[in-house]
Design a protein around this motif. Structure first.
Motif, mmCIF file in Angstrom:
data_model
loop_
_atom_site.group_PDB
_atom_site.id
_atom_site.type_symbol
_atom_site.label_atom_id
_atom_site.label_comp_id
_atom_site.label_asym_id
_atom_site.label_seq_id
_atom_site.Cartn_x
_atom_site.Cartn_y
_atom_site.Cartn_z
ATOM 1 N N LEU A 156 14.466 -3.739 -7.956
ATOM 2 C CA LEU A 156 13.361 -2.819 -8.188
ATOM 3 C C LEU A 156 12.930 -2.260 -6.837
ATOM 4 C CD1 LEU A 156 11.172 -4.936 -10.638
ATOM 5 C CD2 LEU A 156 12.824 -3.124 -11.224
ATOM 6 N N THR A 157 12.789 -0.955 -6.760
ATOM 7 C CA THR A 157 12.322 -0.310 -5.531
ATOM 8 C C THR A 157 10.997 0.364 -5.820
ATOM 9 O OG1 THR A 157 14.598 0.092 -4.811
ATOM 10 C CG2 THR A 157 12.868 1.371 -3.723
ATOM 11 N N LEU A 158 9.949 -0.128 -5.176
ATOM 12 C CA LEU A 158 8.617 0.442 -5.297
ATOM 13 C C LEU A 158 8.432 1.394 -4.116
ATOM 14 C CD1 LEU A 158 5.329 -1.043 -6.248
ATOM 15 C CD2 LEU A 158 5.498 -0.168 -3.929
ATOM 16 N N THR A 159 8.058 2.632 -4.389
ATOM 17 C CA THR A 159 7.831 3.624 -3.345
ATOM 18 C C THR A 159 6.374 4.034 -3.349
ATOM 19 O OG1 THR A 159 10.086 4.462 -3.600
ATOM 20 C CG2 THR A 159 8.515 5.908 -2.476
ATOM 21 N N ASN A 160 5.770 4.058 -2.165
ATOM 22 C CA ASN A 160 4.408 4.560 -2.030
ATOM 23 C C ASN A 160 4.516 6.080 -1.998
ATOM 24 O OD1 ASN A 160 1.908 5.477 -1.250
ATOM 25 N ND2 ASN A 160 1.557 3.850 0.241
ATOM 26 N N CYS A 161 4.236 6.709 -3.124
ATOM 27 C CA CYS A 161 4.311 8.168 -3.249
ATOM 28 C C CYS A 161 2.933 8.794 -3.081
ATOM 29 C CB CYS A 161 4.935 8.555 -4.587
ATOM 30 S SG CYS A 161 4.161 7.746 -5.997
ATOM 31 N N GLY A 162 1.953 7.973 -2.706
ATOM 32 C CA GLY A 162 0.588 8.462 -2.522
ATOM 33 C C GLY A 162 0.344 8.935 -1.103
ATOM 34 N N GLY A 207 6.935 4.712 2.239
ATOM 35 C CA GLY A 207 7.573 3.402 2.436
ATOM 36 C C GLY A 207 7.950 2.750 1.119
ATOM 37 N N THR A 208 8.778 1.711 1.209
ATOM 38 C CA THR A 208 9.243 1.025 0.001
ATOM 39 C C THR A 208 9.131 -0.488 0.136
ATOM 40 O OG1 THR A 208 11.540 0.967 0.779
ATOM 41 C CG2 THR A 208 10.903 2.841 -0.582
ATOM 42 N N LEU A 209 9.040 -1.138 -1.017
ATOM 43 C CA LEU A 209 9.150 -2.592 -1.142
ATOM 44 C C LEU A 209 10.179 -2.866 -2.222
ATOM 45 C CD1 LEU A 209 5.415 -3.781 -1.091
ATOM 46 C CD2 LEU A 209 7.091 -3.946 0.760
ATOM 47 N N ASN A 211 8.951 -7.380 -1.175
ATOM 48 C CA ASN A 211 9.327 -7.607 0.221
ATOM 49 C C ASN A 211 10.030 -6.346 0.738
ATOM 50 O OD1 ASN A 211 9.387 -9.739 2.277
ATOM 51 N ND2 ASN A 211 11.598 -9.433 2.188
ATOM 52 N N PRO A 212 9.966 -6.066 2.038
ATOM 53 C CA PRO A 212 10.645 -4.875 2.541
ATOM 54 C C PRO A 212 12.177 -4.971 2.543
ATOM 55 C CG PRO A 212 9.127 -5.755 4.198
ATOM 56 C CD PRO A 212 9.115 -6.681 3.038
#
Length: 180
Positions: free
Chosen positions: A67-73, A121-123, A175-176
């Motif tokens: 799973l890749t979480l991206t801060n799109c904010g 950035g991503t986690l 985690n990064p």
């Protein structure tokens, strides 16, 4: 290729003879078929993040997706811990599956620590399962819902999960980077 050449020659012969063929029938309407890794709702959520998954990776009866979480904010976001994950069947109904936190054959759990992600950035988190069949009927999920943290909105991702009879998913903390 041979069929194409015959078609071109036949079409040329008809044009030379002054004949025309009727227009082709209209194409049937498109059918929405979910593609693995597809995220619904697409785009940036009101919390400033979006989550996508990679393809299912397989090794010796074990399976995993990243799973890749991206801060799109527009502001940094800090997350501590694990995403909230549920497994749904093909009818999008929740399945009775245990979700355990920790490492698995496919990934080492880095443990819980605050992770601040800047815009863009991503986690990462790894969802894994084993395709083990012992007694009973094997189960398969069709969707995984993911919320970045408890209370956040869920995103539904198309993922074929062939759980066998284990009834369990294992999840690593955000985690990064991935450790395996």
């Amino acid at each position: 290729m041979l069929g194409k050449a015959i078609f071109v020659v036949a079409g040329t012969a008809l044009a030379v003879a002054g004949c025309s063929s009727p227009p082709p029938p209209p194409a049937p309407p498109a059918v929405h078929t979910p593609v693995p890794g597809t995220v619904e709702p697409a785009g940036c959520l009101g919390t400033g993040v979006t989550v996508k998954s990679g393809p299912v990776e397989a090794a010796l009866g074990h399976r995993a997706i990243v799973l890749t979480l991206t801060n799109c904010g527009t502001a940094p976001r800090t997350l501590t811990g694990y995403p909230e994950v549920r497994l749904l069947d093909k009818d999008q109904k929740p399945m009775a599956v245990r979700v355990e936190h920790g490492g698995s054959y496919m990934a080492i759990d880095p443990g819980v620590a605050p992770q601040t992600i800047q815009p863009g950035g991503t986690l990462l988190s790894v969802v894994s399962w084993s395709n083990t069949v012992t007694v009973g009927s094997p189960e398969a999920g069709a969707y995984v819902t993911v919320a970045a943290a408890a209370g956040d909105p869920e995103q539904r991702i198309v993922v074929d999960t062939d759980l066998g009879t284990t009834g369990k998913l294992t999840l690593t903390a955000w985690n990064p980077e991935i450790k395996n």
